[in-house]
Design a protein around this motif. Structure first.
Motif, PDB file in Angstrom:
ATOM      1  N   LEU A  59       0.809  -1.212   0.000  1.00 18.95           N
ATOM      2  CA  LEU A  59       0.000   0.000   0.000  1.00 18.95           C
ATOM      3  C   LEU A  59       0.845   1.266   0.000  1.00 18.95           C
ATOM      4  O   LEU A  59       0.485   2.263  -0.643  1.00 18.95           O
ATOM      5  CB  LEU A  59      -0.924   0.002   1.225  1.00 18.95           C
ATOM      6  N   PHE A  60       1.964   1.239   0.731  1.00 18.75           N
ATOM      7  CA  PHE A  60       2.758   2.454   0.868  1.00 18.75           C
ATOM      8  C   PHE A  60       4.001   2.475  -0.025  1.00 18.75           C
ATOM      9  O   PHE A  60       4.581   3.540  -0.220  1.00 18.75           O
ATOM     10  CB  PHE A  60       3.184   2.631   2.327  1.00 18.75           C
ATOM     11  N   GLY A  61       4.424   1.321  -0.542  1.00 12.45           N
ATOM     12  CA  GLY A  61       5.656   1.285  -1.313  1.00 12.45           C
ATOM     13  C   GLY A  61       5.489   1.112  -2.805  1.00 12.45           C
ATOM     14  O   GLY A  61       6.460   1.237  -3.551  1.00 12.45           O
ATOM     15  N   SER A  62       4.279   0.805  -3.260  1.00 10.21           N
ATOM     16  CA  SER A  62       4.058   0.545  -4.685  1.00 10.21           C
ATOM     17  C   SER A  62       3.408   1.741  -5.366  1.00 10.21           C
ATOM     18  O   SER A  62       2.446   2.318  -4.850  1.00 10.21           O
ATOM     19  CB  SER A  62       3.163  -0.691  -4.870  1.00 10.21           C
ATOM     20  N   THR A  63       3.916   2.096  -6.538  1.00  6.61           N
ATOM     21  CA  THR A  63       3.300   3.175  -7.313  1.00  6.61           C
ATOM     22  C   THR A  63       1.958   2.750  -7.904  1.00  6.61           C
ATOM     23  O   THR A  63       1.199   3.586  -8.389  1.00  6.61           O
ATOM     24  CB  THR A  63       4.245   3.605  -8.454  1.00  6.61           C
ATOM     25  N   ASN A  64       1.660   1.453  -7.853  1.00  5.46           N
ATOM     26  CA  ASN A  64       0.383   0.935  -8.326  1.00  5.46           C
ATOM     27  C   ASN A  64      -0.689   0.994  -7.248  1.00  5.46           C
ATOM     28  O   ASN A  64      -1.845   0.686  -7.506  1.00  5.46           O
ATOM     29  CB  ASN A  64       0.570  -0.516  -8.795  1.00  5.46           C
ATOM     30  N   SER A  65      -0.323   1.425  -6.039  1.00  3.30           N
ATOM     31  CA  SER A  65      -1.254   1.446  -4.919  1.00  3.30           C
ATOM     32  C   SER A  65      -2.121   2.700  -4.936  1.00  3.30           C
ATOM     33  O   SER A  65      -1.609   3.811  -5.152  1.00  3.30           O
ATOM     34  CB  SER A  65      -0.475   1.383  -3.600  1.00  3.30           C
ATOM     35  N   PRO A  66      -3.439   2.569  -4.705  1.00  4.75           N
ATOM     36  CA  PRO A  66      -4.286   3.760  -4.599  1.00  4.75           C
ATOM     37  C   PRO A  66      -3.871   4.688  -3.460  1.00  4.75           C
ATOM     38  O   PRO A  66      -4.068   5.903  -3.556  1.00  4.75           O
ATOM     39  CB  PRO A  66      -5.679   3.170  -4.356  1.00  4.75           C
ATOM     40  N   VAL A  67      -3.312   4.143  -2.405  1.00  4.88           N
ATOM     41  CA  VAL A  67      -2.866   4.972  -1.283  1.00  4.88           C
ATOM     42  C   VAL A  67      -1.723   5.878  -1.719  1.00  4.88           C
ATOM     43  O   VAL A  67      -1.701   7.082  -1.424  1.00  4.88           O
ATOM     44  CB  VAL A  67      -2.438   4.086  -0.098  1.00  4.88           C
ATOM     45  N   VAL A  68      -0.739   5.304  -2.420  1.00  7.54           N
ATOM     46  CA  VAL A  68       0.369   6.112  -2.925  1.00  7.54           C
ATOM     47  C   VAL A  68      -0.136   7.135  -3.936  1.00  7.54           C
ATOM     48  O   VAL A  68       0.306   8.292  -3.957  1.00  7.54           O
ATOM     49  CB  VAL A  68       1.455   5.201  -3.547  1.00  7.54           C
ATOM     50  N   GLY A  69      -1.097   6.721  -4.790  1.00  7.71           N
ATOM     51  CA  GLY A  69      -1.669   7.660  -5.745  1.00  7.71           C
ATOM     52  C   GLY A  69      -2.341   8.831  -5.067  1.00  7.71           C
ATOM     53  O   GLY A  69      -2.215   9.978  -5.511  1.00  7.71           O
ATOM     54  N   ALA A  70      -3.042   8.552  -3.955  1.00  8.34           N
ATOM     55  CA  ALA A  70      -3.688   9.631  -3.211  1.00  8.34           C
ATOM     56  C   ALA A  70      -2.656  10.563  -2.586  1.00  8.34           C
ATOM     57  O   ALA A  70      -2.836  11.795  -2.574  1.00  8.34           O
ATOM     58  CB  ALA A  70      -4.591   9.038  -2.131  1.00  8.34           C
ATOM     59  N   LEU A  71      -1.570  10.007  -2.071  1.00 13.88           N
ATOM     60  CA  LEU A  71      -0.508  10.839  -1.489  1.00 13.88           C
ATOM     61  C   LEU A  71       0.167  11.684  -2.567  1.00 13.88           C
ATOM     62  O   LEU A  71       0.517  12.853  -2.321  1.00 13.88           O
ATOM     63  CB  LEU A  71       0.518   9.954  -0.791  1.00 13.88           C
ATOM     64  N   GLN A  72       0.345  11.127  -3.753  1.00 15.35           N
ATOM     65  CA  GLN A  72       0.944  11.892  -4.854  1.00 15.35           C
ATOM     66  C   GLN A  72       0.076  13.092  -5.222  1.00 15.35           C
ATOM     67  O   GLN A  72       0.577  14.201  -5.429  1.00 15.35           O
ATOM     68  CB  GLN A  72       1.139  10.986  -6.068  1.00 15.35           C
ATOM     69  N   SER A  73      -1.229  12.855  -5.282  1.00 18.48           N
ATOM     70  CA  SER A  73      -2.150  13.934  -5.645  1.00 18.48           C
ATOM     71  C   SER A  73      -2.244  14.981  -4.539  1.00 18.48           C
ATOM     72  O   SER A  73      -2.301  16.186  -4.814  1.00 18.48           O
ATOM     73  CB  SER A  73      -3.537  13.364  -5.935  1.00 18.48           C
ATOM     74  N   ARG A  74      -2.246  14.521  -3.297  1.00 20.77           N
ATOM     75  CA  ARG A  74      -2.434  15.442  -2.166  1.00 20.77           C
ATOM     76  C   ARG A  74      -1.229  16.345  -1.954  1.00 20.77           C
ATOM     77  O   ARG A  74      -1.378  17.538  -1.672  1.00 20.77           O
ATOM     78  CB  ARG A  74      -2.705  14.615  -0.897  1.00 20.77           C
ATOM     79  N   PHE A  75      -0.026  15.808  -2.097  1.00 19.30           N
ATOM     80  CA  PHE A  75       1.168  16.590  -1.788  1.00 19.30           C
ATOM     81  C   PHE A  75       1.987  16.958  -3.029  1.00 19.30           C
ATOM     82  O   PHE A  75       3.080  17.508  -2.898  1.00 19.30           O
ATOM     83  CB  PHE A  75       2.052  15.798  -0.811  1.00 19.30           C
ATOM     84  N   GLY A  76       1.484  16.649  -4.205  1.00 17.82           N
ATOM     85  CA  GLY A  76       2.162  17.044  -5.424  1.00 17.82           C
ATOM     86  C   GLY A  76       3.433  16.276  -5.733  1.00 17.82           C
ATOM     87  O   GLY A  76       4.329  16.804  -6.398  1.00 17.82           O
ATOM     88  N   PHE A  77       3.522  15.029  -5.282  1.00 15.52           N
ATOM     89  CA  PHE A  77       4.689  14.207  -5.584  1.00 15.52           C
ATOM     90  C   PHE A  77       4.632  13.746  -7.042  1.00 15.52           C
ATOM     91  O   PHE A  77       3.581  13.720  -7.675  1.00 15.52           O
ATOM     92  CB  PHE A  77       4.755  12.989  -4.661  1.00 15.52           C
ATOM     93  N   SER A  78       5.800  13.335  -7.554  1.00 20.33           N
ATOM     94  CA  SER A  78       5.857  12.833  -8.926  1.00 20.33           C
ATOM     95  C   SER A  78       5.205  11.459  -9.012  1.00 20.33           C
ATOM     96  O   SER A  78       4.980  10.797  -7.992  1.00 20.33           O
ATOM     97  CB  SER A  78       7.317  12.728  -9.392  1.00 20.33           C
ATOM     98  N   GLU A  79       4.905  11.010 -10.240  1.00 24.90           N
ATOM     99  CA  GLU A  79       4.246   9.724 -10.431  1.00 24.90           C
ATOM    100  C   GLU A  79       5.141   8.551 -10.060  1.00 24.90           C
ATOM    101  O   GLU A  79       4.652   7.446  -9.827  1.00 24.90           O
ATOM    102  CB  GLU A  79       3.801   9.575 -11.889  1.00 24.90           C
TER     103      GLU A  79
END
Length: 379
Positions: A105-125
């Motif tokens: 959930l926290f280490g994979s770029t395929n995870s919706p959780v990581v996707g939500a963190l990317q969108s929320r804090f402006g991280f790269s894909e």
């Protein structure tokens, strides 16, 4: 001199080991550890016959060794709960699943959780939580789950506790399957991160091809856990667990805080289960709910009971046998459930204390046998 030799021959293996010089014991342990690290390359007859990849349908030998060690970590953790504290946990696979899903959930770029963190804090894909940070996350999540499960349920005993823990294991799996927006549901999570390391021949140091590196990593973790578990068993906490296992009411009268120490056992066991799940999920690089079915929980319990409840090395032996033998004799896969059932019944009849029981448990079974014989004689 002959009397001394006769007395030595009458000693059990454990007593002989304890009586051996410290230098001899250390030398034997170092040789065993060195042999364990050499196992992936074992190809010398007749020892090579233990490999599982001798036929075209066999499993990769290093991958089987890795799975054996992961299940050994699980067995050590469950031995704390069942063997030391005397708590029957039938939902241990839930902690195993939590460890695997934590890193996914926290280490994979395929995870919706990581996707939500990317969108929320402006991280790269390409951003995801590093592997080193996922380790404490998995440990903490498993620990919290153990405390939350244990706090309301550890006042139960026996069959009632077993039923509640069984439900917990199924709740984790079904929740992971149904939360599509968190875990990707039945599709699972891919691109699970691996430990960092140098690239060799264009591949990561830890990859799906060179499974022996995963085995060495898991074996190192297992050796550390065995050392800590042995220290814990002979500590004040370990003695409290043994007192609770023998008679919780008597232990309570003597001032042992039963609930607190049982909660400790649950939390520590959950942590080890989560750590094993983390290694499994990272090596597979793919986590999905069907990998954590309830029958895996029964297999974990069987490892501890068959090997020897209360003895770390008995639990290790049980994990080895129940993981290695099905892979070694994969040609008889259709007979696997039947053979497993026969072996389980045979062990319970012939060795109810397990193949390698703790000396304390062996004495308990011996005393009970004498009591039963005396009662039968009186009748």
């Amino acid at each position: 001199m002959s009397q001394i030799l006769d007395a030595y021959r009458g000693l059990k293996l454990g007593d002989r080991w304890d009586g051996a010089p410290k230098v001899v014991r250390w030398a034997v342990m170092l040789l065993v550890i060195a042999f364990a690290f050499y196992l992936p390359y074992l190809n010398i007859l007749p020892f090579a016959y233990i490999r599982t990849d001798l036929s075209s349908t066999g499993s990769d030998w290093a991958s089987v060794l890795f799975l054996i060690v992961v299940y050994m970590i699980v067995a050590v953790g469950l031995n704390v709960v069942i063997g030391l504290a005397g708590l029957l946990d039938l939902g241990y696979v839930g902690f195993y699943a939590l460890g695997a899903y934590s890193i996914a959930l926290f280490g994979s770029t395929n995870s919706p959780v990581v996707g939500a963190l990317q969108s929320r804090f402006g991280f790269s894909e390409e951003w995801a939580v590093p592997f080193a940070v996922c380790i404490p996350i998995a440990i903490v999540m498993s620990l919290i789950a153990g405390v939350f499960l244990g706090a309301p349920t550890l006042r139960l005993r026996g069959d009632y506790l077993a039923i509640v823990t069984l439900g917990f294991g199924e709740i984790i799996r079904i929740t992971a399957r149904n939360l599509d927006n968190v875990t990707n549901g039945a599709a699972g999570i891919t691109q699970v991160p691996v430990p960092p390391g140098p690239e060799i021949d264009g591949r990561n140091f830890f990859n799906t091809i060179d499974a022996e590196r995963w085995y060495w990593l898991a074996l190192t973790v297992l050796l550390l856990i065995i050392f800590l578990a042995r220290r814990l068993e002979h500590s004040r906490v370990g003695r409290a667990w043994l007192a609770i296992r023998e008679d919780e009411d008597a232990a309570s009268v003597m001032g042992v805080a039963g609930f607190k120490f049982k909660l400790w056992a649950f939390a520590i066991g959950a942590t080890l289960g989560g750590l094993a799940g983390l290694l499994f999920g990272s090596k597979q690089q793919y986590v999905e709910p069907n990998a954590f079915m309830v029958n895996l929980s029964f297999l974990f319990v069987a490892m501890v009971v068959i090997g020897g409840s209360g003895n770390i090395f008995g639990a290790l032996l049980g994990a080895f046998l129940l993981t290695y033998l099905p892979e070694r004799f994969r040609a008889f896969v259709d007979w696997r459930p039947f053979a497993f059932g026969v072996a389980l019944v045979a062990v319970m009849i012939l060795r109810p204390q397990g193949l390698v029981p703790s000396r304390r448990r062996a004495r308990e079974f011996e005393d009970r046998r004498h009591e039963a014989e005396e009662a039968a004689a009186d009748v």
